[in-house]
Scaffold this active site. Sequence first.
Site: not given
Ligand code: F6P
Length: 341
Positions: A11, A72, A103, A125, A127, A129, A171
């Site tokens: 992402g 991805r 990760d 990220t 997040d 994390d 997440r």
């Molecule tokens: O890991 C980053 C993040 O933004 C998370 O907080 C969220 O759950 C996820 O990616 C969303 O992913 P996508 O862009 O695939 O919807």
Amino acid sequence: MSVVGILTGGGDCPGLNAVIRGVVCRAEEHGFEVVGIRDGWQGLIQNRITPLDRDAVRGILARGGTILGTSRMDPYVHGDGLASCQATLDSNGIERLIVVGGDGTLKSALGLANEGLAVVGVPKTIDNDIAGTDITFGFQTAVQVATDAIDRLVTTAEAHNRVIVVEVMGRTRGWIATHAGIAGGADYILVPEYDYNIDEVVASLRARHRGGHRYSIVVVGEGIAAPEGYVGEATKTDTYGFERLGGVAYQVAAAIEDRTNFETRVSILGHIQRGGTPVAADRVLATRLGVAAADFTVEGMTSVMTAVQGTRIVPIPLEVACSDVRGVPEDLYETARTFFG
Ligand code: F6P
């Protein structure tokens, strides 16, 4: 001349372009050529390469997204690891790789490093994390966006005498929820790391409203469990096998409204937390990480990740970063708890 390839995977995240700019300018200073690999691992598998120099990265520092694109696709899920990337590496003379990712992307980077490719990772990220680093770039921007949103939701909640449940990303970890909740003065914060009891949440909101407050803001991390008896939609998984989250705020809101009769609304902030320009602190952090990644690469390091430890950026084994997920510590959540209700 030795060629360094850089890709951004998974992402997107505010600050990716600042990392790319940092890598290119520093590597050039060391006399290295840099090429960009388009759309993450997909570009490495499908030979989608673009030259990068100072001119190519001019003006991108403050821009959100990534000029290289991302995907991805994964060399181990959609290919045979290094073998799937070898033709692209050979035809472009790429001897060293800088991989900017979360990760999932970093695990694939570790795989390639274990197969013998020189790889330096940069953690990415919103997040916050990733294990082994005190902070990740993009996080502070996401927190600012979420805090601004909470500030706005407070005034409309107050005007209508409502409870608003605000769902933020993150997440399985509640970093954004905890920080934005503290910064926005939330009346309750629910995070995946710590179990909650919906009746305690409700009791706390009731006490607050009895005390004369006309509204409440409840911040929830998207990865929390739904209150017992309130079932959400079945979740799907992404390429890396991670659950696709979002929507638990509806179950929390229903549980609150059912128990209190307080009019309750939901606001899910979603990808707005990831888009747009990085805040200044993320621009600085991402720039420092990009420069450090270039330094580690030209020094011949491999299988390492740029990590923030205190005020310094240090190389740590990629394995450490991939071995765990970093959660909100108890003392931080305790600080947030002081202001509940
Ligand atoms: O890991 C980053 C993040 O933004 C998370 O907080 C969220 O759950 C996820 O990616 C969303 O992913 P996508 O862009 O695939 O919807």
